[in-house]
Design an enzyme around this catalytic site. Structure first.
Site, PDB file in Angstrom:
ATOM      1  N   ASN A 272      49.485  72.315  23.435  1.00 22.75           N
ATOM      2  CA  ASN A 272      48.280  72.973  22.892  1.00 22.75           C
ATOM      3  C   ASN A 272      47.605  72.104  21.836  1.00 22.75           C
ATOM      4  OD1 ASN A 272      49.894  73.209  20.670  1.00 22.75           O
ATOM      5  ND2 ASN A 272      49.825  75.441  20.531  1.00 22.75           N
TER       6      ASN A 272
ATOM      7  N   PHE B 117      59.796  69.964  24.468  1.00 18.48           N
ATOM      8  CA  PHE B 117      59.607  69.483  23.089  1.00 18.48           C
ATOM      9  C   PHE B 117      58.744  70.430  22.263  1.00 18.48           C
ATOM     10  CE2 PHE B 117      59.909  65.453  25.554  1.00 18.48           C
ATOM     11  CZ  PHE B 117      60.955  64.849  24.874  1.00 18.48           C
TER      12      PHE B 117
ATOM     13  N   SER C  62      68.493  69.959  17.213  1.00 14.35           N
ATOM     14  CA  SER C  62      68.482  69.121  16.018  1.00 14.35           C
ATOM     15  C   SER C  62      69.838  69.150  15.333  1.00 14.35           C
ATOM     16  CB  SER C  62      67.418  69.682  15.070  1.00 14.35           C
ATOM     17  OG  SER C  62      67.566  69.130  13.797  1.00 14.35           O
ATOM     18  N   ALA C  63      70.139  68.066  14.642  1.00 16.44           N
ATOM     19  CA  ALA C  63      71.363  68.013  13.832  1.00 16.44           C
ATOM     20  C   ALA C  63      71.340  69.064  12.735  1.00 16.44           C
ATOM     21  CB  ALA C  63      71.500  66.630  13.217  1.00 16.44           C
TER      22      ALA C  63
ATOM     23  N   TYR D  55      62.910  77.054  10.363  1.00 14.08           N
ATOM     24  CA  TYR D  55      62.813  76.058  11.448  1.00 14.08           C
ATOM     25  C   TYR D  55      64.196  75.814  12.066  1.00 14.08           C
ATOM     26  CZ  TYR D  55      62.973  71.475  13.615  1.00 14.08           C
ATOM     27  OH  TYR D  55      63.229  70.446  14.496  1.00 14.08           O
TER      28      TYR D  55
ATOM     29  N   LYS E 289      66.019  76.643  16.024  1.00 21.12           N
ATOM     30  CA  LYS E 289      66.774  75.744  16.916  1.00 21.12           C
ATOM     31  C   LYS E 289      68.122  76.349  17.256  1.00 21.12           C
ATOM     32  CE  LYS E 289      63.727  72.530  17.236  1.00 21.12           C
ATOM     33  NZ  LYS E 289      62.975  72.423  18.482  1.00 21.12           N
TER      34      LYS E 289
ATOM     35  N   ASN F 187      67.960  61.517  13.115  1.00 21.12           N
ATOM     36  CA  ASN F 187      66.642  61.308  12.472  1.00 21.12           C
ATOM     37  C   ASN F 187      65.798  60.270  13.208  1.00 21.12           C
ATOM     38  OD1 ASN F 187      68.353  62.655  10.472  1.00 21.12           O
ATOM     39  ND2 ASN F 187      66.646  62.319   9.074  1.00 21.12           N
TER      40      ASN F 187
ATOM     41  N   LEU G 199      60.952  60.796   5.548  1.00 19.75           N
ATOM     42  CA  LEU G 199      61.051  59.551   4.787  1.00 19.75           C
ATOM     43  C   LEU G 199      60.214  58.404   5.368  1.00 19.75           C
ATOM     44  CD1 LEU G 199      62.383  57.880   2.525  1.00 19.75           C
ATOM     45  CD2 LEU G 199      64.292  57.446   4.099  1.00 19.75           C
TER      46      LEU G 199
ATOM     47  N   PHE H  79      64.342  61.569  -3.300  1.00 24.63           N
ATOM     48  CA  PHE H  79      64.802  62.909  -3.689  1.00 24.63           C
ATOM     49  C   PHE H  79      66.284  62.923  -4.051  1.00 24.63           C
ATOM     50  CE2 PHE H  79      61.302  64.394  -0.572  1.00 24.63           C
ATOM     51  CZ  PHE H  79      60.341  64.290  -1.557  1.00 24.63           C
TER      52      PHE H  79
HETATM   53  P1  NAD Z   1      55.516  66.823  17.306  1.00 27.03           P
HETATM   54  O1  NAD Z   1      54.932  67.878  16.435  1.00 27.03           O
HETATM   55  O2  NAD Z   1      54.957  65.452  17.229  1.00 27.03           O
HETATM   56  O3  NAD Z   1      55.477  67.311  18.834  1.00 27.03           O
HETATM   57  C1  NAD Z   1      55.563  68.666  19.205  1.00 27.03           C
HETATM   58  C2  NAD Z   1      54.416  68.962  20.175  1.00 27.03           C
HETATM   59  O4  NAD Z   1      54.471  70.330  20.566  1.00 27.03           O
HETATM   60  C3  NAD Z   1      53.035  68.729  19.557  1.00 27.03           C
HETATM   61  O5  NAD Z   1      52.296  67.891  20.411  1.00 27.03           O
HETATM   62  C4  NAD Z   1      52.433  70.122  19.456  1.00 27.03           C
HETATM   63  O6  NAD Z   1      51.037  70.098  19.615  1.00 27.03           O
HETATM   64  C5  NAD Z   1      53.145  70.850  20.581  1.00 27.03           C
HETATM   65  N1  NAD Z   1      53.259  72.304  20.426  1.00 27.03           N
HETATM   66  C6  NAD Z   1      53.708  73.004  19.351  1.00 27.03           C
HETATM   67  N2  NAD Z   1      53.663  74.322  19.610  1.00 27.03           N
HETATM   68  C7  NAD Z   1      53.174  74.457  20.870  1.00 27.03           C
HETATM   69  C8  NAD Z   1      52.894  75.569  21.694  1.00 27.03           C
HETATM   70  N3  NAD Z   1      53.070  76.830  21.285  1.00 27.03           N
HETATM   71  N4  NAD Z   1      52.420  75.347  22.933  1.00 27.03           N
HETATM   72  C9  NAD Z   1      52.211  74.084  23.375  1.00 27.03           C
HETATM   73  N5  NAD Z   1      52.447  72.997  22.627  1.00 27.03           N
HETATM   74  C10 NAD Z   1      52.928  73.179  21.388  1.00 27.03           C
HETATM   75  O7  NAD Z   1      57.093  66.794  17.018  1.00 27.03           O
HETATM   76  P2  NAD Z   1      58.213  65.763  17.516  1.00 27.03           P
HETATM   77  O8  NAD Z   1      58.706  65.050  16.321  1.00 27.03           O
HETATM   78  O9  NAD Z   1      57.737  65.008  18.690  1.00 27.03           O
HETATM   79  O10 NAD Z   1      59.342  66.788  17.940  1.00 27.03           O
HETATM   80  C11 NAD Z   1      59.519  67.218  19.273  1.00 27.03           C
HETATM   81  C12 NAD Z   1      60.607  68.267  19.325  1.00 27.03           C
HETATM   82  O11 NAD Z   1      61.814  67.712  18.789  1.00 27.03           O
HETATM   83  C13 NAD Z   1      60.308  69.514  18.474  1.00 27.03           C
HETATM   84  O12 NAD Z   1      60.815  70.646  19.163  1.00 27.03           O
HETATM   85  C14 NAD Z   1      61.093  69.259  17.218  1.00 27.03           C
HETATM   86  O13 NAD Z   1      61.461  70.449  16.574  1.00 27.03           O
HETATM   87  C15 NAD Z   1      62.323  68.530  17.759  1.00 27.03           C
HETATM   88  N6  NAD Z   1      62.992  67.680  16.741  1.00 27.03           N
HETATM   89  C16 NAD Z   1      62.269  66.744  16.054  1.00 27.03           C
HETATM   90  C17 NAD Z   1      62.907  65.983  15.079  1.00 27.03           C
HETATM   91  C18 NAD Z   1      62.131  64.980  14.264  1.00 27.03           C
HETATM   92  O14 NAD Z   1      62.620  64.576  13.210  1.00 27.03           O
HETATM   93  N7  NAD Z   1      60.959  64.522  14.699  1.00 27.03           N
HETATM   94  C19 NAD Z   1      64.279  66.154  14.827  1.00 27.03           C
HETATM   95  C20 NAD Z   1      64.985  67.095  15.566  1.00 27.03           C
HETATM   96  C21 NAD Z   1      64.328  67.862  16.548  1.00 27.03           C
HETATM   97  N1  UFG Z   2      63.537  61.620   1.426  1.00 22.59           N
HETATM   98  C1  UFG Z   2      63.098  61.091   0.234  1.00 22.59           C
HETATM   99  N2  UFG Z   2      61.749  61.069   0.009  1.00 22.59           N
HETATM  100  C2  UFG Z   2      60.833  61.530   0.888  1.00 22.59           C
HETATM  101  C3  UFG Z   2      61.303  62.077   2.120  1.00 22.59           C
HETATM  102  C4  UFG Z   2      62.654  62.117   2.345  1.00 22.59           C
HETATM  103  O1  UFG Z   2      63.894  60.659  -0.592  1.00 22.59           O
HETATM  104  O2  UFG Z   2      59.626  61.494   0.597  1.00 22.59           O
HETATM  105  C5  UFG Z   2      64.987  61.621   1.714  1.00 22.59           C
HETATM  106  C6  UFG Z   2      65.577  62.994   1.928  1.00 22.59           C
HETATM  107  O3  UFG Z   2      65.956  63.582   0.715  1.00 22.59           O
HETATM  108  C7  UFG Z   2      66.761  62.669   2.855  1.00 22.59           C
HETATM  109  C8  UFG Z   2      66.250  61.481   3.681  1.00 22.59           C
HETATM  110  O4  UFG Z   2      65.187  60.914   2.910  1.00 22.59           O
HETATM  111  O5  UFG Z   2      67.863  62.245   2.106  1.00 22.59           O
HETATM  112  C9  UFG Z   2      65.727  61.866   5.046  1.00 22.59           C
HETATM  113  O6  UFG Z   2      64.759  62.904   4.908  1.00 22.59           O
HETATM  114  P1  UFG Z   2      63.795  63.349   6.109  1.00 22.59           P
HETATM  115  O7  UFG Z   2      62.882  64.394   5.566  1.00 22.59           O
HETATM  116  O8  UFG Z   2      63.180  62.154   6.728  1.00 22.59           O
HETATM  117  O9  UFG Z   2      64.804  63.950   7.175  1.00 22.59           O
HETATM  118  P2  UFG Z   2      65.868  65.137   7.076  1.00 22.59           P
HETATM  119  O10 UFG Z   2      67.217  64.577   7.327  1.00 22.59           O
HETATM  120  O11 UFG Z   2      65.661  65.943   5.861  1.00 22.59           O
HETATM  121  O12 UFG Z   2      65.419  66.069   8.315  1.00 22.59           O
HETATM  122  C10 UFG Z   2      64.986  65.530   9.568  1.00 22.59           C
HETATM  123  C11 UFG Z   2      63.950  66.473  10.164  1.00 22.59           C
HETATM  124  C12 UFG Z   2      64.579  67.777  10.539  1.00 22.59           C
HETATM  125  C13 UFG Z   2      65.753  67.529  11.444  1.00 22.59           C
HETATM  126  C14 UFG Z   2      66.730  66.570  10.829  1.00 22.59           C
HETATM  127  C15 UFG Z   2      67.785  66.232  11.846  1.00 22.59           C
HETATM  128  O13 UFG Z   2      62.887  66.703   9.263  1.00 22.59           O
HETATM  129  O14 UFG Z   2      63.653  68.575  11.215  1.00 22.59           O
HETATM  130  O15 UFG Z   2      66.075  65.370  10.426  1.00 22.59           O
HETATM  131  O16 UFG Z   2      68.834  65.545  11.260  1.00 22.59           O
HETATM  132  F1  UFG Z   2      66.361  68.699  11.699  1.00 22.59           F
END
Ligand code: NAD
Ligand code: UFG
Length: 336
Positions: free
Chosen positions: A32, A80, A124-125, A149, A153, A179, A200, A218
């Site tokens: 979307n 996704f 996700s982890a 969030y 998951k 990550n 980060l 942080f």
């Molecule tokens: P992203 O936001 O770049 O991609 C998600 C996509 O889903 C977007 O393009 C968004 O427009 C679409 N979307 C959201 N809600 C929707 C809906 N109702 N209908 C249709 N489309 C919709 O995020 P990403 O980083 O590519 O993450 C992909 C998936 O992996 C997500 O489910 C996220 O929670 C999961 N994930 C991401 C991370 C991370 O750190 N990036 C870590 C663990 C899990």
């Molecule tokens: N951090 C900083 N400064 C920033 C951003 C992050 O110091 O501006 C630190 C955080 O405290 C952490 C590390 O960098 O120690 C990584 O932080 P991220 O926000 O990049 O990632 P997280 O591990 O907090 O979480 C990410 C996604 C979650 C996912 C998770 C999976 O945001 O959605 O990884 O392990 F669930």
């Protein structure tokens, strides 16, 4: 295989499209565009050499989704689509439950009505909470998620496992990402966050490109080597290839299978900053801030199950992740 890719215009989805097409799969995207740009799909088309069929449909829209399912005969879905900002989910819990859980329930229902019962899900982890075992294996019990969030998951994993228990025709692969950072080495697709980055690496690259004056680190009083948080960073191209490998589990009718996708190595925030500076020759000014609420000290995977069962192993190291993140940001300072 013919694959429905929900959320295919996003960060991980767009990279996965490239790898799926390179491996000979056919892909159709539903998104979307609430957190992505149509241009990402044009860039993917450029990389794979052909257009990617795209439907601007919300996964909560049963009719729209049914229309797409009817027009194609999908072998599997890689799911996704979802909202992913931890802090925002604390402010807007209803929106997160409704989009992520409501949307996935509609998707699963439409899939089963069309006889497609194979799904790979982006977990996700975060479901491990503050992990009981480090490195984290898939046998590690799920923990307490500190935000809506993470709850979505964890709940979606449970919902899908229950569905598979009740109906053995389902094959469900739950991929627990660590990550993801980096970008495609071409610099044509990458992470494109809206507003101030939460994570980060996008923050670091925005400091590098001059959009933000300094990085806030942080907390430096965690029980880690240098006091800053330790994570398992994984190159998004490796993560994308993990999805191609996950289709093997579906092909062998895995029932329900869970895999960690990580490198097995933990790096601190300062390791990331120093490596970025060394590889790219750019200084990243930073200052130490308070710990961020809900953060844990250390989180890294034991990824051996995915290697044993799927033949998948991350190839890229932190240097390549820093190089490719910067290459993307430098070439696209304002995103797409
Ligand atoms: P992203 O936001 O770049 O991609 C998600 C996509 O889903 C977007 O393009 C968004 O427009 C679409 N979307 C959201 N809600 C929707 C809906 N109702 N209908 C249709 N489309 C919709 O995020 P990403 O980083 O590519 O993450 C992909 C998936 O992996 C997500 O489910 C996220 O929670 C999961 N994930 C991401 C991370 C991370 O750190 N990036 C870590 C663990 C899990
Ligand atoms: N951090 C900083 N400064 C920033 C951003 C992050 O110091 O501006 C630190 C955080 O405290 C952490 C590390 O960098 O120690 C990584 O932080 P991220 O926000 O990049 O990632 P997280 O591990 O907090 O979480 C990410 C996604 C979650 C996912 C998770 C999976 O945001 O959605 O990884 O392990 F669930």
């Amino acid at each position: 295989m013919k694959i429905l890719v929900t959320g295919g215009a996003g960060f991980i989805g767009s990279h996965t499209l490239v790898e799926l097409n390179a491996a000979g799969h056919e892909t159709v995207v539903v998104d979307n565009l609430c957190n992505s740009d149509r241009k990402a799909l044009d860039r993917v088309a450029e990389l794979v050499g052909h257009e990617i069929p795209f439907n601007e449909v919300d996964i909560r829209d049963r009719e729209g989704l049914s229309h797409v399912m009817e027009a194609h005969h999908f072998d599997a879905c890689i799911h996704f689509a979802g909202l992913k900002a931890v802090g925002e989910s604390v402010e807007k819990p209803w929106e997160y439950y409704e989009n992520n859980i409501g949307g996935t329930l509609v998707l699963l229902d439409v899939m089963r009505h069309h006889g497609c019962k194979n799904i790979v899900f982006s977990s996700s982890a975060t479901v491990y909470g503050d992990p009981a075992i480090i490195p984290i294996t898939e046998a590690c019990p799920k923990g307490h998620c500190t935000n809506p969030y993470g709850q979505t998951k964890s709940m979606l994993e449970d919902i899908m496992m229950d569905m598979q228990r009740a109906d053995k025709e389902w094959n469900i692969v739950l991929l627990r990402y660590f990550n993801p950072i980096g970008a495609h080495p071409s610099g044509r697709i990458g992470e494109n966050p809206n507003g101030i980055p939460n994570n980060l690496m996008p923050y670091v690259t925005q400091v590098a490109v001059g959009k933000r004056p300094e990085l806030g680190v942080f907390g430096d009083d965690y029980p880690t080597s240098d006091g800053t948080g330790v994570r398992d960073y994984i190159h998004v191209v490796d993560l994308a290839k993990g999805h191609v490998a996950a289709l093997k589990a579906i092909e062998r009718h895995c029932g329900c299978a869970i895999y960690n996708l990580g490198t097995g190595k933990g790096y601190s925030v300062l390791d990331v900053v120093k490596t970025f500076e060394k590889v790219n020759g750019i200084k990243i000014p930073y200052s130490i801030k308070q710990r961020r609420a809900g953060d844990i000290a250390t989180c890294y995977s034991d990824p051996t199950k995915a290697e044993k069962e799927l033949g998948w192993k991350a190839q890229y190291g932190l240097e390549e992740m820093c190089r490719d993140s910067w290459n993307w940001q430098r070439n696209n300072p304002n995103g797409y």
